[in-house]
Design an enzyme around this catalytic site. Sequence first.
Site, PDB file in Angstrom:
ATOM      1  N   GLY A   8       0.737  -1.357  -0.106  1.00 25.25           N
ATOM      2  CA  GLY A   8      -0.045   0.000   0.170  1.00 25.25           C
ATOM      3  C   GLY A   8       0.834   1.239   0.118  1.00 25.25           C
ATOM      4  O   GLY A   8       0.338   2.356   0.087  1.00 25.25           O
ATOM      5  N   GLY A  11       5.145   5.069  -2.263  1.00 23.35           N
ATOM      6  CA  GLY A  11       6.799   5.337  -3.103  1.00 23.35           C
ATOM      7  C   GLY A  11       7.100   4.090  -3.369  1.00 23.35           C
ATOM      8  O   GLY A  11       7.882   4.163  -4.531  1.00 23.35           O
ATOM      9  N   LYS A  12       6.879   2.891  -2.947  1.00 26.74           N
ATOM     10  CA  LYS A  12       7.225   1.636  -3.184  1.00 26.74           C
ATOM     11  C   LYS A  12       6.709   1.296  -4.634  1.00 26.74           C
ATOM     12  O   LYS A  12       7.033   0.769  -5.709  1.00 26.74           O
ATOM     13  CB  LYS A  12       7.115   0.535  -2.511  1.00 26.74           C
ATOM     14  CG  LYS A  12       7.688   0.516  -1.314  1.00 26.74           C
ATOM     15  CD  LYS A  12       7.653  -0.825  -0.196  1.00 26.74           C
ATOM     16  CE  LYS A  12       8.531  -0.710   0.935  1.00 26.74           C
ATOM     17  NZ  LYS A  12       8.264  -1.818   1.752  1.00 26.74           N
ATOM     18  N   ASP A  68       9.791  -6.145   1.225  1.00 29.70           N
ATOM     19  CA  ASP A  68       9.748  -5.555   2.589  1.00 29.70           C
ATOM     20  C   ASP A  68      11.168  -5.115   2.563  1.00 29.70           C
ATOM     21  O   ASP A  68      12.192  -5.763   2.435  1.00 29.70           O
ATOM     22  CB  ASP A  68       9.790  -6.764   3.558  1.00 29.70           C
ATOM     23  CG  ASP A  68       9.601  -6.141   5.180  1.00 29.70           C
ATOM     24  OD1 ASP A  68       8.565  -5.389   5.170  1.00 29.70           O
ATOM     25  OD2 ASP A  68      10.105  -6.523   5.842  1.00 29.70           O
ATOM     26  N   SER A  69      11.479  -4.135   3.071  1.00 27.55           N
ATOM     27  CA  SER A  69      12.867  -3.201   3.091  1.00 27.55           C
ATOM     28  C   SER A  69      12.759  -2.240   4.186  1.00 27.55           C
ATOM     29  O   SER A  69      11.743  -2.138   4.991  1.00 27.55           O
ATOM     30  CB  SER A  69      12.773  -2.659   1.714  1.00 27.55           C
ATOM     31  OG  SER A  69      11.727  -1.668   1.743  1.00 27.55           O
ATOM     32  N   HIS A 178      18.578  -0.552  -3.286  1.00 33.47           N
ATOM     33  CA  HIS A 178      18.765  -1.856  -2.529  1.00 33.47           C
ATOM     34  C   HIS A 178      17.554  -2.660  -3.349  1.00 33.47           C
ATOM     35  O   HIS A 178      17.650  -3.735  -3.708  1.00 33.47           O
ATOM     36  CB  HIS A 178      18.381  -1.816  -1.024  1.00 33.47           C
ATOM     37  CG  HIS A 178      17.341  -0.918  -0.887  1.00 33.47           C
ATOM     38  ND1 HIS A 178      17.230   0.572  -0.962  1.00 33.47           N
ATOM     39  CD2 HIS A 178      16.098  -1.143  -0.132  1.00 33.47           C
ATOM     40  CE1 HIS A 178      16.209   0.927  -0.606  1.00 33.47           C
ATOM     41  NE2 HIS A 178      15.487   0.032   0.083  1.00 33.47           N
TER      42      HIS A 178
END
Length: 196
Positions: A8, A11-12, A68-69, A178
């Site tokens: 959600g 930005g990603k 997931d970061s 990354h």
Amino acid sequence: MRIVLATGNKGKLREFKHMCQDEVVAFSDLLGEFDIVEDGDTFASNALIKARTIYEKLGEEYLVISDDSGISLPILDGAPGIYSARYAGVGVTDKDNLYKLIETMKEKGVRATPAYYTAAIAIVSKYGEYVVHGWMHGDVIDEARGNKGFGYDPMFIPAGFDKTLGELDDDVKKKISHRAQALKLAQPIIQMLKGK
């Protein structure tokens, strides 16, 4: 096979759409907004939790990607780590988390210290589950500089640069991030699965 991104985070989503040549749809466009409980103890386990949850709701016609970061500081024993998105508490903003980390550094009397971003990308489809990782090393500083990117970007200076991710052009970030490193590893898997 449609590609769905299990996040959600706007930005990603923007970064994935920019980096993927394929059309990527946010899960909320298909299922509406809802929270997924990320209770894993690693970036990989949390990415898999998100991808599995969305895949189970959508079914076999979809290939679900999740990420997931977060950022880790060795001086803080790896914190914020998997708690990067909620470092300042639940329901906080990116800016709240950013300023909490700056405050923590100031409390320790540290102006700059080594840090690294980790991105785990999980891919779930009827053909199985895959996880890849990417990293970006550098330093965090005790101030926010620039307004590009999101999250902790305004305080992170990648190795080999003298500007924060908040100051660097998106084209530079796209090459070194990354998430970009993990996506390079994920793309051949995605293409293989789409071709089956």
